[in-house]
Design an enzyme around this catalytic site. Sequence first.
Site, PDB file in Angstrom:
ATOM      1  N   GLY A  23     -30.186  24.471  11.775  1.00 34.11           N
ATOM      2  CA  GLY A  23     -29.248  23.375  11.491  1.00 34.11           C
ATOM      3  C   GLY A  23     -27.849  23.774  11.931  1.00 34.11           C
ATOM      4  N   THR A  41     -24.857  29.458   7.953  1.00 32.99           N
ATOM      5  CA  THR A  41     -25.496  28.385   7.195  1.00 32.99           C
ATOM      6  C   THR A  41     -24.494  27.822   6.191  1.00 32.99           C
ATOM      7  OG1 THR A  41     -27.035  27.858   5.380  1.00 32.99           O
ATOM      8  CG2 THR A  41     -26.597  30.171   5.720  1.00 32.99           C
ATOM      9  N   ASP A  90     -25.471  26.607   3.544  1.00 32.47           N
ATOM     10  CA  ASP A  90     -26.081  26.862   2.227  1.00 32.47           C
ATOM     11  C   ASP A  90     -25.670  28.201   1.619  1.00 32.47           C
ATOM     12  OD1 ASP A  90     -27.329  24.497   2.618  1.00 32.47           O
ATOM     13  OD2 ASP A  90     -29.382  25.259   2.622  1.00 32.47           O
ATOM     14  N   GLY A 111     -28.418  22.127  -0.074  1.00 33.78           N
ATOM     15  CA  GLY A 111     -28.781  23.379  -0.751  1.00 33.78           C
ATOM     16  C   GLY A 111     -30.282  23.385  -0.906  1.00 33.78           C
ATOM     17  N   GLU A 124     -30.004  19.355  -3.391  1.00 25.56           N
ATOM     18  CA  GLU A 124     -31.213  18.670  -2.892  1.00 25.56           C
ATOM     19  C   GLU A 124     -32.510  19.422  -3.198  1.00 25.56           C
ATOM     20  OE1 GLU A 124     -31.118  18.665   1.423  1.00 25.56           O
ATOM     21  OE2 GLU A 124     -30.805  20.823   1.449  1.00 25.56           O
ATOM     22  N   GLN A 145     -21.648  16.861   5.036  1.00 27.04           N
ATOM     23  CA  GLN A 145     -21.255  18.239   4.682  1.00 27.04           C
ATOM     24  C   GLN A 145     -21.373  19.201   5.858  1.00 27.04           C
ATOM     25  OE1 GLN A 145     -23.284  18.996   0.500  1.00 27.04           O
ATOM     26  NE2 GLN A 145     -24.268  17.380   1.651  1.00 27.04           N
ATOM     27  N   ARG A 146     -22.135  18.821   6.872  1.00 29.22           N
ATOM     28  CA  ARG A 146     -22.394  19.733   7.989  1.00 29.22           C
ATOM     29  C   ARG A 146     -21.605  19.401   9.244  1.00 29.22           C
ATOM     30  NH1 ARG A 146     -28.694  20.642   8.475  1.00 29.22           N
ATOM     31  NH2 ARG A 146     -28.353  19.833  10.560  1.00 29.22           N
TER      32      ARG A 146
HETATM   33  O1  F6P Z   1     -30.051  24.864   5.914  1.00 26.78           O
HETATM   34  C1  F6P Z   1     -28.976  24.004   5.860  1.00 26.78           C
HETATM   35  C2  F6P Z   1     -29.429  22.628   5.504  1.00 26.78           C
HETATM   36  O2  F6P Z   1     -28.237  21.903   5.472  1.00 26.78           O
HETATM   37  C3  F6P Z   1     -30.221  22.491   4.193  1.00 26.78           C
HETATM   38  O3  F6P Z   1     -29.423  22.434   3.059  1.00 26.78           O
HETATM   39  C4  F6P Z   1     -30.986  21.233   4.431  1.00 26.78           C
HETATM   40  O4  F6P Z   1     -32.183  21.170   3.693  1.00 26.78           O
HETATM   41  C5  F6P Z   1     -31.282  21.292   5.870  1.00 26.78           C
HETATM   42  O5  F6P Z   1     -30.244  22.053   6.475  1.00 26.78           O
HETATM   43  C6  F6P Z   1     -31.390  19.913   6.494  1.00 26.78           C
HETATM   44  O6  F6P Z   1     -31.390  20.036   7.856  1.00 26.78           O
HETATM   45  P1  F6P Z   1     -31.875  18.910   8.881  1.00 26.78           P
HETATM   46  O7  F6P Z   1     -31.450  17.611   8.350  1.00 26.78           O
HETATM   47  O8  F6P Z   1     -31.193  19.269  10.142  1.00 26.78           O
HETATM   48  O9  F6P Z   1     -33.353  19.035   8.979  1.00 26.78           O
END
Ligand code: F6P
EC number: 2.7.1.11
Length: 345
Positions: A10, A124, A126, A169, A221, A277-278
């Site tokens: 991610g 990450t 997380d 998370g 989550e 958040q990302r």
């Molecule tokens: O590992 C980081 C994270 O943001 C997790 O908290 C989340 O479960 C996952 O990535 C979701 O990633 P994607 O939507 O890219 O599959």
Amino acid sequence: MKVAVLTGGGDCPGLNAVIRAIVRRASEHGFEMMGLRDGWKGLLDDNHFRLTRETTSGILHRGGTILGTSRVNPFKVENGLERVKRAIERNGIHAVIAIGGEGTLSAATRMSQEGLRIVGVPKTIDNDLNGTDFTFGFDTAVHIATEAVDRLHSTAESHKRVIVCEVMGRHVGWIATYAGIAGGADVILVPEIPADLEAVAQHLVRRNAGGRTFSIVVVAEGTRIKLSADQNEQLVTTGALDEAGRPRLGGVGNIVAAEIERRTGFETRVSVLGHIQRGGAPTAHDRVLATRFGVHACDMVARGEFGMMAALRGNDIVSEHLAEATRELKRVPKEFFEVAQVFFG
Ligand code: F6P
């Protein structure tokens, strides 16, 4: 000497800052830099481009990754390792710098055990990677989640509602705990502790009886909850799988909100922050951490420290064994969570 760099898993704010730092330091070492597209896939498909000071300028503050990313694991692809080895040989790549989380660094560890020259950079939002005190991206995610909790507070108060805020998370509750403490949440639910929704409901009823007519609940989550009396606590998933074959998480906030409303009678709403958040620009803290990791990783290649990753220990950047990153999850310690609990009430 040719050095390749990839970003896997991610994305997270700060990836471009690491890439820029690696390329800048590489020019001092006299390395020729190559960017692999979409993580390990770039080696499997021989898909790459030259990285220069020019192609990496102006990216420090940009979210995402100019290299692209994927969750493709060469060990799960037919002849994957052989294809990676062939691409490395064909292109005369001396070493690979792999910037990634759990999945990417597990593959990096196995590759270095296979004799490939790999250096890692942990990332990450997380913050669940072992072997480093913090990862970049986490601070940005916490900032975004804290601002959201602040905003939810004022509207919850006006309407005398409970608002549940679902944050990311997957395995750990670092974002939930930090944003919950910083934003003054009344309940924080994390993957480390299975949720007791009856206790949450009773707590909110007590708050209300004490004159506090609104409440904020932050839930990660990956928090496990009991969906029915005869079942154990379980993860809430969308039913779909991601690229790496892991269940996609999502929906725990809706269930927690519905259960709170059913058990308390308080009007309860939910807000899922998700990928907000990302995305976007990294905080100054993450830009600095990512830059320090990038410079250190490049120096590790120069020193021949393979099978290792850049890591933060205290305020120092050190070299740590790659295998340490994924040896176990870095969970929120009980004592840390107890600080948050002081303010539940
Ligand atoms: O590992 C980081 C994270 O943001 C997790 O908290 C989340 O479960 C996952 O990535 C979701 O990633 P994607 O939507 O890219 O599959």
